[in-house]
Design a protein around this motif. Sequence first.
Motif, PDB file in Angstrom:
ATOM      1  N   LEU A 135       7.299  -3.650  11.259  1.00  0.00           N
ATOM      2  CA  LEU A 135       7.960  -4.103  10.036  1.00  0.00           C
ATOM      3  C   LEU A 135       7.644  -3.171   8.865  1.00  0.00           C
ATOM      4  O   LEU A 135       8.526  -2.840   8.063  1.00  0.00           O
ATOM      5  CB  LEU A 135       7.525  -5.525   9.702  1.00  0.00           C
ATOM      6  N   VAL A 136       6.390  -2.756   8.774  1.00  0.00           N
ATOM      7  CA  VAL A 136       5.981  -1.861   7.691  1.00  0.00           C
ATOM      8  C   VAL A 136       6.685  -0.512   7.812  1.00  0.00           C
ATOM      9  O   VAL A 136       7.211   0.025   6.828  1.00  0.00           O
ATOM     10  CB  VAL A 136       4.450  -1.663   7.707  1.00  0.00           C
ATOM     11  N   TRP A 164       1.055  -4.933  16.231  1.00  0.00           N
ATOM     12  CA  TRP A 164       2.064  -3.890  16.429  1.00  0.00           C
ATOM     13  C   TRP A 164       3.399  -4.308  15.827  1.00  0.00           C
ATOM     14  O   TRP A 164       4.125  -3.476  15.284  1.00  0.00           O
ATOM     15  CB  TRP A 164       2.236  -3.592  17.922  1.00  0.00           C
ATOM     16  N   GLY A 165       3.720  -5.604  15.939  1.00  0.00           N
ATOM     17  CA  GLY A 165       4.956  -6.098  15.336  1.00  0.00           C
ATOM     18  C   GLY A 165       4.913  -5.975  13.824  1.00  0.00           C
ATOM     19  O   GLY A 165       5.914  -5.599  13.190  1.00  0.00           O
ATOM     20  N   ALA A 209       9.420   1.218   5.307  1.00  0.00           N
ATOM     21  CA  ALA A 209       9.196   2.541   4.720  1.00  0.00           C
ATOM     22  C   ALA A 209      10.364   3.483   5.004  1.00  0.00           C
ATOM     23  O   ALA A 209      10.740   4.290   4.154  1.00  0.00           O
ATOM     24  CB  ALA A 209       7.893   3.130   5.259  1.00  0.00           C
ATOM     25  N   ILE A 210      10.944   3.370   6.196  1.00  0.00           N
ATOM     26  CA  ILE A 210      12.080   4.232   6.550  1.00  0.00           C
ATOM     27  C   ILE A 210      13.320   3.830   5.762  1.00  0.00           C
ATOM     28  O   ILE A 210      14.029   4.675   5.207  1.00  0.00           O
ATOM     29  CB  ILE A 210      12.359   4.157   8.063  1.00  0.00           C
ATOM     30  N   ALA A 246       0.831  -1.204   0.000  1.00  0.00           N
ATOM     31  CA  ALA A 246       0.000   0.000   0.000  1.00  0.00           C
ATOM     32  C   ALA A 246       0.865   1.254   0.000  1.00  0.00           C
ATOM     33  O   ALA A 246       0.589   2.214  -0.728  1.00  0.00           O
ATOM     34  CB  ALA A 246      -0.925  -0.010   1.219  1.00  0.00           C
ATOM     35  N   ARG A 247       1.929   1.254   0.810  1.00  0.00           N
ATOM     36  CA  ARG A 247       2.803   2.438   0.872  1.00  0.00           C
ATOM     37  C   ARG A 247       3.535   2.649  -0.446  1.00  0.00           C
ATOM     38  O   ARG A 247       3.712   3.787  -0.896  1.00  0.00           O
ATOM     39  CB  ARG A 247       3.810   2.304   2.028  1.00  0.00           C
ATOM     40  N   PHE A 248       3.993   1.573  -1.079  1.00  0.00           N
ATOM     41  CA  PHE A 248       4.695   1.699  -2.356  1.00  0.00           C
ATOM     42  C   PHE A 248       3.757   2.197  -3.451  1.00  0.00           C
ATOM     43  O   PHE A 248       4.145   3.023  -4.285  1.00  0.00           O
ATOM     44  CB  PHE A 248       5.318   0.357  -2.759  1.00  0.00           C
TER      45      PHE A 248
END
Length: 265
Positions: free
Chosen positions: A91-92, A86-87, A96-97, A37-39
């Motif tokens: 990872l996501v 949360w884990g 992203a960072i 989704a972020r990509f």
Amino acid sequence: MRKSDPVNRGYVSFKAIAGNRPALIGFAAGAAYGLAARFVIARHEFGNGIMAMTIGFLFLVPLAIGYLTVRPVRGASVRFQIFAPWGTCALVVLGAIVTGLEGAICVVFAAPAMLVLSSLGGMVGGMQGRRVLAAELPVLLLLPWASMGLEHRAAAPLRHVVTSTSIEIGATPAVIWPLVVSVDSIRPAERHRSLFTAIGFPEPIAATLDHPGIGGVRTASFERGVVFHEAVIAWEPLRRIQFTIDAKSVPSTALDAHVTIGGPY
């Protein structure tokens, strides 16, 4: 899955997850969905209504991440349903960072909503003894994108906000005035650590005035090449100074894209 399995007893340790194939599948599926989704947004942002600063991305994507993390684990404990997502979110965020898609500023501000909504999704994914609709999974996966499309059609709100701050200083106007209208340099020892500078906002360096009176321009300089021009529009010596603020220079690398002054947001 046996009720004696660590995940069922409420443990959320790496050791327990490493030996639990359904849990690994859940983490992989949730992380893959979140990163994908972020990509996609990074590639198509502002086009076809796909944007990061939307309810669809900030709230519904984490909901889907939490759901995908917990759904493969049968009989998952409440603790696992709440904290395992949360884990996956970690990872996501790490992905992203590392890939340069997000900076610390955006991560810090988005994390509270991301964690809460992912836990909610985990609890939905962990519900047992309920009828599972055939469309449940595709609905949750597609809902964020449908929401972004609807949000794109809505007009952005225009909001004017007035903020007032008052600080009492134990000194005379004659002492304070020259220190307010022009600051030749702000030394590191004079700076105070704060949440905003700790997460990546540039530190102030100086604010120099080219000449006193209305029409004068203060140049406010910050780290990483951030510069503001402040045109003086009111000048009452020893009493009042008022100026406009224009973002003269804000390099693209100085701030996260979603909080850049003068940017689309």
